[in-house]
Design a protein around this motif. Structure first.
Motif: not given
Length: 152
Positions: A38-48, A53-60
């Protein structure tokens, strides 16, 4: 099942769809640092962000609110792909009459290894509305708590 489109915006054939699914799975597995499936928010944020792919934690967080269908704060591959999750399938199999809730009777008919006292205790703990029925969210909370206790 998730639908993939080819470069002409047409639905991809089964072989192309399977190939793309495997490719997405490879990226998913690579992003899953702790390899728990499973992906955590942090893992998804980091990989993007590390992929350019500049992404904010709010978008995640918004993405997770939409995709996290079992309310555990993580995304399984099925959730990530927009597919029915294991918990959704289990809930549907228990909800014999399809009314969107699981009664104690429906629960007992599937979980024959549990005593009526165990079912009663589970409903007391997770039936927040007190109607002797578990809606989907309550059901997910119960399953997630059980998995947490088992260290999954």
């Amino acid at each position: 099942m998730a639908r993939f489109f080819n470069k002409n915006n047409c639905v991809a054939g089964p072989h192309e769809e399977a190939r793309r699914r495997r490719e997405v799975r490879r990226y998913f597995d690579r992003a899953d640092n702790n390899k728990d499936g499973k992906l955590t928010k942090e893992e998804w944020f980091r990989v993007l962000n590390s992929s350019g792919v500049p992404t904010t934690m709010e978008e995640v967080e918004e993405f997770f609110e939409t995709m996290d269908r079992d309310f555990d704060g993580r995304l399984s591959f099925e959730e990530f792909m927009g597919e029915e999750s294991t918990i959704e399938k289990l809930f549907k199999s228990m909800d014999k009459n399809g009314d969107g809730v699981v009664t104690k009777e429906e629960f007992n008919s599937i979980c024959k290894n549990l005593s009526s006292d165990q079912v009663k205790m589970a409903f007391q703990k997770f039936d927040k509305t007190g109607d002797d029925k578990l809606d989907y969210r309550e059901f997910c909370q119960m399953i997630n708590k059980k998995q947490e206790e088992q260290g999954e």
